[in-house]
Design an enzyme around this catalytic site. Structure first.
Site, short mmCIF file in Angstrom:
data_model
loop_
_atom_site.label_atom_id
_atom_site.label_comp_id
_atom_site.label_asym_id
_atom_site.label_seq_id
_atom_site.Cartn_x
_atom_site.Cartn_y
_atom_site.Cartn_z
N GLU A 131 7.79 10.73 -1.09
CA GLU A 131 7.79 10.30 -2.49
C GLU A 131 7.92 8.78 -2.57
O GLU A 131 8.72 8.19 -1.84
CB GLU A 131 8.97 10.94 -3.23
CG GLU A 131 8.81 12.43 -3.47
CD GLU A 131 7.65 12.73 -4.41
OE1 GLU A 131 7.51 12.04 -5.42
OE2 GLU A 131 6.89 13.67 -4.10
N HIS A 167 12.93 -2.54 -1.65
CA HIS A 167 12.33 -2.45 -2.99
C HIS A 167 13.17 -3.31 -3.94
O HIS A 167 14.40 -3.23 -3.91
CB HIS A 167 12.33 -0.99 -3.45
CG HIS A 167 11.66 -0.80 -4.77
ND1 HIS A 167 10.29 -0.86 -4.92
CD2 HIS A 167 12.16 -0.60 -6.01
CE1 HIS A 167 9.99 -0.68 -6.20
NE2 HIS A 167 11.11 -0.53 -6.89
N ASN A 170 12.15 0.64 3.99
CA ASN A 170 11.47 -0.17 2.97
C ASN A 170 12.51 -0.95 2.17
O ASN A 170 13.63 -0.49 1.99
CB ASN A 170 10.68 0.74 2.01
CG ASN A 170 9.94 -0.04 0.95
OD1 ASN A 170 9.30 -1.07 1.24
ND2 ASN A 170 9.99 0.42 -0.29
N ARG A 193 0.85 -1.18 0.00
CA ARG A 193 0.00 0.00 0.00
C ARG A 193 0.89 1.23 0.00
O ARG A 193 1.91 1.27 0.69
CB ARG A 193 -0.90 0.06 1.25
CG ARG A 193 -1.77 -1.15 1.47
CD ARG A 193 -2.69 -1.47 0.31
NE ARG A 193 -3.69 -0.46 0.03
CZ ARG A 193 -4.48 -0.48 -1.04
NH1 ARG A 193 -4.36 -1.44 -1.94
NH2 ARG A 193 -5.38 0.46 -1.21
C1 GAR Z 1 9.90 -8.57 -2.07
O1 GAR Z 1 10.55 -8.92 -3.26
C2 GAR Z 1 9.97 -7.07 -1.86
O2 GAR Z 1 11.17 -6.49 -2.29
C3 GAR Z 1 8.81 -6.61 -2.69
O3 GAR Z 1 7.80 -7.56 -2.48
C4 GAR Z 1 8.39 -8.82 -2.19
C5 GAR Z 1 7.80 -9.34 -0.89
O4 GAR Z 1 8.18 -10.66 -0.65
N1 GAR Z 1 8.39 -5.29 -2.33
C6 GAR Z 1 7.84 -4.42 -3.17
O5 GAR Z 1 7.64 -4.68 -4.33
C7 GAR Z 1 7.50 -3.09 -2.56
N2 GAR Z 1 6.99 -2.19 -3.55
P1 GAR Z 1 8.04 -11.27 0.82
O6 GAR Z 1 6.60 -11.03 1.28
O7 GAR Z 1 8.32 -12.73 0.64
O8 GAR Z 1 9.04 -10.59 1.72
#
Ligand code: GAR
Length: 198
Positions: free
Chosen positions: A145, A111, A109, A93
């Site tokens: 941002e 990413h 975070n 979110r």
């Molecule tokens: C991870 O690859 C993380 O970097 C990405 O979601 C996945 C969660 O995996 N995050 C994003 O894309 C944030 N915008 P997980 O639930 O197994 O940790």
């Protein structure tokens, strides 16, 4: 010594959450105080409960477009756990500037791209389509941002010919699990210098 309290926000399987929570043991200066999901079906909720970590869930869907209402509920759940730091770990979110301001400098975070490249979604597909030769992941401080804010850690992997978004994600994810705990520990110790892997 009193430990720093870390709340981990998830939306999905929670593999980064597990890596973070498992790292916060022994002489680590922090402990997980809460795993909070915006989705009732997030696989990470059961994993956290199995690890003995308190969990909470604030479903965003009943709030519809009422983002302020959703975030007020999120803040109630978070604040009850008195976190010093908030780690977004696959939390899908977008947070408003008001929410970010309430925890300024205390939200991290991860990413799945080498920021500032590929903010937003479908990062691996976009890196492959662009013909990039490397991809990776970034841990950063959250600012208003999207996918911006000071970079605290970055890990690189090669993109190989024939890679799909899935094969690339499978190469990046283990690096996420190494990088995020390293950065979280440094931040909990009051250090914000850049960490790079490998
Ligand atoms: C991870 O690859 C993380 O970097 C990405 O979601 C996945 C969660 O995996 N995050 C994003 O894309 C944030 N915008 P997980 O639930 O197994 O940790």
């Amino acid at each position: 010594m009193s430990h720093k309290r870390v709340a981990i926000l998830i939306s999905g399987s929670g593999s980064n959450m597990v890596a973070l929570a498992e790292s916060m043991q022994g002489d680590h200066p922090a402990r997980t105080c809460l795993v909070l999901s915006n989705r009732p079906d997030a696989g990470g909720l059961a994993k956290a409960a199995a690890m003995g970590i308190p969990t909470a869930m604030v479903d965003h869907r009943p709030f519809g477009r009422d983002r302020a209402g959703f975030e007020a509920a999120l803040r109630d759940a978070l604040d009850a756990a008195r976190p010093d730091l908030i780690a977004l770990a696959g939390f899908m979110r977008i947070l408003t500037p008001e929410f970010v301001a309430a925890y300024a400098g205390r939200i991290l975070n991860i990413h799945p791209s080498l920021l500032p490249n590929y903010r937003g979604l479908d990062t691996h597909a976009r890196a492959i389509a662009a013909g990039d030769t490397e991809a990776g992941c970034t841990v950063h401080e959250v600012t208003p941002e999207l996918d911006d804010g000071p970079i605290l850690g970055q890990a690189r992997v090669p993109i190989l010919s024939g890679d799909t978004p899935e094969t690339l994600a499978a190469r990046v994810l283990p690096m996420e699990h190494r990088l995020y705990p390293l950065v979280l520990r440094r931040v909990a110790e009051g250090e914000r210098g850049l960490i790079t892997l490998p």
